[in-house]
Design an enzyme around this catalytic site. Structure first.
Site, PDB file in Angstrom:
ATOM      1  CG  ASP A   1      -2.034  -0.911   1.030  1.00 54.41           C
ATOM      2  OD1 ASP A   1      -2.366  -1.402  -0.026  1.00 54.41           O
ATOM      3  OD2 ASP A   1      -2.713  -1.283   2.032  1.00 54.41           O
TER       4      ASP A   1
ATOM      5  CG  ASN B   1      -4.171   6.885   2.470  1.00 54.87           C
ATOM      6  OD1 ASN B   1      -4.663   6.754   1.545  1.00 54.87           O
ATOM      7  ND2 ASN B   1      -3.067   6.243   2.934  1.00 54.87           N
TER       8      ASN B   1
ATOM      9  CB  ALA C   1      -9.361   5.733  -0.901  1.00 52.75           C
TER      10      ALA C   1
ATOM     11  CB  THR D   1      -9.321   1.145   5.344  1.00 48.51           C
ATOM     12  OG1 THR D   1      -8.774   1.588   4.288  1.00 48.51           O
ATOM     13  CG2 THR D   1     -11.073   1.043   5.241  1.00 48.51           C
TER      14      THR D   1
ATOM     15  CE1 TYR E   1      -2.592   7.763  13.301  1.00 47.84           C
ATOM     16  CE2 TYR E   1      -1.893   9.467  11.966  1.00 47.84           C
ATOM     17  CZ  TYR E   1      -2.103   9.124  13.166  1.00 47.84           C
ATOM     18  OH  TYR E   1      -1.510   9.767  14.098  1.00 47.84           O
TER      19      TYR E   1
END
Length: 255
Positions: free
Chosen positions: A44, A114, A152, A155, A157
């Site tokens: 990831d 993120n 997105a 899931t 931090y």
């Protein structure tokens, strides 16, 4: 059907580099700027790195897991790769734009796929005022930090900080405290994706705070504004039987 032109990028690990060598031998290699799809080999973290590298150019990226977690990656299989990519489902995402002002008057901007997080720099807890669309919603949050996540990134931090997982189609942004001390029972909020979130750092000299957009860090911030930037898109490709939306839903039932 014409086979898609593929560009192969690998993380700096032996497993990822060996996979790239095998796939290039099977399917050839194309310049990422002219490829129909970019194949990212790693975990990831490497997917995030690849997304940032091509952010704003909207190159479709198909990940295959050669790392550890691989939540954003498809299963690694060498056979039938062009067909898999040709039939893959696209997930179009928009990053968050962070505008940070420092205590010394500096200004910095960065994009986050993120999350954007504010984190205390020293031993003392941070004190942060939170505004949403210009209205004060929390006068003072005493905490280790606070973050705004994309769906997105919910899931990542955000989930570790006990924030909610958000489906891609929900058009919501999780706002999640990190180790909140006061108000002790505040667990965060779900905001419309059109929201503009502003963080004002209280007592910044005594309680310095850093702002981080994915892996771009700005130290000693005084004020940080975060909003979704819909002028920028990124496209991720997933096998139909394991789409990103399905993974996000399934993650909520993981025990």
């Amino acid at each position: 059907m014409t086979a898609p032109r593929l560009a192969f990028l690998a993380a700096d690990t032996e497993a990822a580099k060996a996979a790239r060598d095998r796939l290039v031998a099977l399917y050839g290699d194309c310049d990422p700027e002219t490829a129909d799809a970019i194949v990212a080999l790693g975990g990831d973290g490497f997917m995030l790195e690849t997304q940032h590298r091509f952010l704003g150019r909207n190159r479709p990226i198909y990940g295959m897991n050669r790392g550890s977690v691989g939540f954003l990656m498809n299963d690694y299989r060498e056979e039938g790769l062009p067909e898999r990519i040709a039939h893959a489902q696209a997930a179009v995402l928009h990053p968050l734009r962070m505008h940070a002002e420092t205590v010394r008057g500096g200004v910095a901007e960065a994009l986050a796929i993120n999350e954007v997080s504010l984190l205390r720099e020293q031993r003392q807890a941070a004190k942060i005022r939170i505004l949403v669309d210009g209205r004060v919603r929390l006068e003072e949050l005493i905490c280790d930090g606070v973050l705004v996540s994309t769906p997105a990134g919910s899931t990542a931090y955000n989930l570790s900080a006990h924030g909610p997982i958000v489906p891609l189609s929900a058009n919501l942004l999780p706002l999640t405290p990190i180790s909140a001390f006061r108000p002790r029972r505040w667990r965060g909020a779900l905001l419309p994706s059109t929201s503009v979130v502003t963080f004002e750092v209280l007592e910044p000299d005594k309680r310095p705070v850093a702002a981080v957009a994915d892996y771009t860090e700005v130290r000693d911030v005084a004020r940080v504004t975060v909003a979704e930037d819909r002028s920028v898109s990124l496209t991720m490709l997933f096998d139909p039987d394991h789409s990103l939306s399905e993974r996000i839903i399934a993650e909520q039932f993981t025990v």
